[in-house]
Scaffold this motif. Structure first.
Motif, PDB file in Angstrom:
ATOM      1  N   THR A  73      -3.502   7.521  11.925  1.00  0.00           N
ATOM      2  CA  THR A  73      -3.805   7.679  10.503  1.00  0.00           C
ATOM      3  C   THR A  73      -4.266   6.359   9.891  1.00  0.00           C
ATOM      4  O   THR A  73      -5.244   6.315   9.137  1.00  0.00           O
ATOM      5  CB  THR A  73      -2.546   8.168   9.759  1.00  0.00           C
ATOM      6  OG1 THR A  73      -2.023   9.279  10.443  1.00  0.00           O
ATOM      7  CG2 THR A  73      -2.863   8.566   8.347  1.00  0.00           C
ATOM      8  N   GLY A 104      -8.166   5.948  10.859  1.00  0.00           N
ATOM      9  CA  GLY A 104      -8.592   6.544   9.598  1.00  0.00           C
ATOM     10  C   GLY A 104      -8.920   5.502   8.554  1.00  0.00           C
ATOM     11  O   GLY A 104     -10.092   5.209   8.288  1.00  0.00           O
ATOM     12  N   ASN A 160      -3.810   5.295  21.230  1.00  0.00           N
ATOM     13  CA  ASN A 160      -2.979   6.421  20.795  1.00  0.00           C
ATOM     14  C   ASN A 160      -2.631   7.333  21.961  1.00  0.00           C
ATOM     15  O   ASN A 160      -1.518   7.860  22.021  1.00  0.00           O
ATOM     16  CB  ASN A 160      -3.697   7.218  19.713  1.00  0.00           C
ATOM     17  CG  ASN A 160      -3.687   6.487  18.410  1.00  0.00           C
ATOM     18  OD1 ASN A 160      -2.657   6.038  17.986  1.00  0.00           O
ATOM     19  ND2 ASN A 160      -4.836   6.336  17.797  1.00  0.00           N
ATOM     20  N   LEU A 179       0.852   9.011  15.736  1.00  0.00           N
ATOM     21  CA  LEU A 179       0.365   9.655  14.507  1.00  0.00           C
ATOM     22  C   LEU A 179       0.116   8.632  13.407  1.00  0.00           C
ATOM     23  O   LEU A 179      -0.947   8.610  12.766  1.00  0.00           O
ATOM     24  CB  LEU A 179       1.394  10.691  14.048  1.00  0.00           C
ATOM     25  CG  LEU A 179       0.998  11.573  12.882  1.00  0.00           C
ATOM     26  CD1 LEU A 179      -0.117  12.499  13.294  1.00  0.00           C
ATOM     27  CD2 LEU A 179       2.178  12.354  12.378  1.00  0.00           C
ATOM     28  N   VAL A 180       1.098   7.728  13.207  1.00  0.00           N
ATOM     29  CA  VAL A 180       0.941   6.695  12.168  1.00  0.00           C
ATOM     30  C   VAL A 180      -0.211   5.753  12.516  1.00  0.00           C
ATOM     31  O   VAL A 180      -1.037   5.401  11.662  1.00  0.00           O
ATOM     32  CB  VAL A 180       2.276   5.917  12.013  1.00  0.00           C
ATOM     33  CG1 VAL A 180       2.112   4.770  11.043  1.00  0.00           C
ATOM     34  CG2 VAL A 180       3.376   6.838  11.543  1.00  0.00           C
TER      35      VAL A 180
END
Lengths: 158, 101
Positions: free
Chosen positions: A58, A62, A41, A54-55
């Motif tokens: 996530t 995540g 990232n 960001l995607v």
């Protein structure tokens, strides 16, 4: 952006990936996989793609990490010995320091991203039919969700 | 241009590491982690194409699509791993092959 940053980030990414796959303790593998995701990232942000970062953060750092953790806990493969605790802490501190230094370096040198529109016929086509692309993505995620629910249901076990 | 070649080499190394680990792994959870490393390499390779002054929007769209497909495959694979563990009680592929016979 100088090429030293690319070299350092690539070395960290490859090292964390190799440690993640070569480690015999599966908890350490998961931690290193998480770190490699974060380094990837940082590469995305460094080279001007914050939305992708960001995607990616996530979904992979995540959702997928939580799914992996749940699988490890359900299957009882987690090795929670106290012996390896010192190694985890040292590796975590080292990687946090290195990534923080890189982040400070990048934040000083990052340029403002130009808001350039689509260029060329193919890009205009993709841009014009963007809602259909998003619809396909939602269908893929829904299909995978239905498949997971069917696989995890206990009806077919008898 | 130099950064592009460095990142492309890094993505190639990640893909090779992931492939070899998928082949030689003795644990199905490790196999899924190897698949994730492989997806990281593919995403980095797709993103690297946009660096040398090329079409950035096209590469970004491809990376977003690749991320979502990778997450879907990972979810289905982990559900399969749990189901295999419930049925056979092991996550070793060689052991599973022997139990099937």
């Amino acid at each position: 952006m100088s090429s030293e940053v690319a070299i350092i980030l690539s070395i960290i990414l490859i090292t964390t990936s190799i440690i993640s796959l070569a480690s015999k303790t599966i908890s350490l593998s998961l931690i290193m996989l998480f770190y490699s995701c974060i380094v990837l990232n940082i590469i995305f942000i460094t080279y001007g793609a914050p939305i992708i970062a960001l995607v990616h953060l996530t979904i992979f750092a995540g959702a997928v990490s939580v799914m992996l953790l749940a699988t490890i806990v359900i299957t009882g493969e987690a090795d929670l010995r106290i012996d390896g605790k010192k190694n985890y802490i040292i590796s975590a501190i080292l990687i946090i320091i290195i990534t923080s230094l890189i982040g400070i370096y990048i934040s000083n040198r990052i340029s403002i991203i130009e808001n350039s529109g689509p260029r060329g016929e193919l890009l205009e086509f993709i841009w014009n039919y963007r809602p259909w692309d998003l619809l396909v993505m939602i269908i893929i995620l829904a299909a995978s969700m239905v498949t997971v629910l069917n696989l995890l249901s206990r009806r077919g076990e008898q | 241009m130099l950064e592009q070649s460095i990142l492309f080499t890094c993505s190639f190394v990640l893909i090779i590491i992931g492939l070899f680990s998928i082949i030689y792994s003795r644990n199905l959870i490790k196999t899924m982690m190897s698949f994730q490393i492989l997806v990281f390499g593919v995403n980095l390779a797709l993103f690297t194409n946009s660096l040398g002054g090329g079409p950035d929007l096209f590469a970004n769209t491809l990376v977003l699509f690749s991320i979502l497909v990778g997450a879907g495959v990972e979810a289905v694979g982990l559900a399969l791993v749990i189901q295999l563990y419930r049925r056979y009680g092991s996550l070793d592929p060689h052991m599973l092959r022997r139990l099937k016979q």
